[in-house]
Design an enzyme around this catalytic site. Structure first.
Site, PDB file in Angstrom:
ATOM      1  N   SER A  91      21.562 -30.228 -18.571  1.00 55.53           N
ATOM      2  CA  SER A  91      22.418 -30.647 -19.211  1.00 55.53           C
ATOM      3  C   SER A  91      23.425 -29.655 -19.449  1.00 55.53           C
ATOM      4  CB  SER A  91      22.239 -31.658 -19.830  1.00 55.53           C
ATOM      5  OG  SER A  91      23.592 -32.725 -21.364  1.00 55.53           O
ATOM      6  N   TYR A 125      16.012 -35.550 -25.339  1.00 53.89           N
ATOM      7  CA  TYR A 125      17.300 -35.503 -24.383  1.00 53.89           C
ATOM      8  C   TYR A 125      17.052 -33.674 -24.476  1.00 53.89           C
ATOM      9  CZ  TYR A 125      20.418 -35.433 -21.161  1.00 53.89           C
ATOM     10  OH  TYR A 125      21.433 -35.315 -19.597  1.00 53.89           O
TER      11      TYR A 125
END
Length: 258
Positions: free
Chosen positions: A140, A153
């Site tokens: 990401s 995350y």
């Protein structure tokens, strides 16, 4: 050298970017092993892809945070090797770190880090013996910035990028490609096109598949995110922390006011 993949195992394949990977690979004639928790969704997708593209599609329902189920998938990779492993499964727990239940954050690490690492470890040895193959790890843009409100995350995705780039360097020249795919905001359905912020899932999946086939270490889909990456990497960290924290606080205030 660009590779074509005859067989692929895709995790998180029942929806979102994972489903887009499966559809694109099937359209290219790749036989598939599809992994996700929802066996019913996998079987529906498998039937459709097999009928439309005349490819073999194996369904392997598994919760990769459950040790015995993860063991079953790693065993499948070791026993019946594939040309391409797409580590797409992952999730994020969002909110202040101190308020998110510890169990949720440990589960996040189990899926985003432990399962990805173990599946990669299961797949790579045979690829190296054969001198061909690819591993595509979905990270990401959060890997490159502080992530208040999604601290674990962001940390897991930074791990994915670091691992992938290190493995890319280890296997370069041996016919095996390891690539980290780092999308920004991505729509998980097909109802809308791209805009200044949001990417389409099929565009993200296509960019990742093309990158691993070409042997690139890092793939950032979308011109807006390609342009942002150098700034994220060179900006003073204190300035970056201040900017992302302000954005997070504004988002939290907006949500609270709804």
């Amino acid at each position: 050298m660009r590779q074509e993949f005859r067989t692929a195992l895709v995790t998180g394949a029942s929806s979102g970017i994972g489903e887009a990977f499966a559809r694109l690979l099937a359209a290219r004639g790749t036989d598939l092993v599809l992994v996700a928790r929802r066996g019913d969704l996998l079987r529906r997708l498998a039937d459709e892809l097999a009928a439309r593209h005349r490819v073999g599609v194996e369904v392997l329902p598994a919760d990769l945070t459950a040790p015995d189920e993860l063991e079953r998938v790693t065993g499948r990779l070791a026993g019946e090797p594939v040309d391409l492993l797409v580590n797409n499964a992952g999730f994020g727990a969002f909110g202040p770190f101190a308020e998110i239940p510890l169990a949720d954050q440990l589960k996040e690490i189990d899926l985003n880090v432990v399962a990805l690492m173990r599946l990669t470890h299961a797949a790579l040895p045979d690829m190296l013996r054969r001198g061909r193959g690819g591993v595509l790890n979905v990270a990401s843009m959060a890997a490159f910035t502080p992530s208040p409100g999604s601290a674990v995350y962001g940390a897991t995705k930074a791990y994915v990028v670091a691992l992938s780039e290190s493995l890319h360097a280890e296997v370069i020249g041996k016919g095996v490609h390891v690539t980290a795919l780092c999308p920004g905001f991505t729509r998980t359905d097909e109802s809308a096109g791209p805009d200044l912020i949001w990417l389409r899932r099929q565009d993200v999946a296509r960019a990742g598949l093309d990158a691993v086939a070409a042997g690139r270490a890092l793939c950032v889909p979308g011109i807006q995110y390609k342009l942002a990456l150098p700034a994220l990497r060179t900006a003073p960290r204190a300035l970056l922390r201040t900017a992302v924290n302000r954005a997070w606080q504004q988002a939290a205030d907006t949500k609270t006011g709804e």
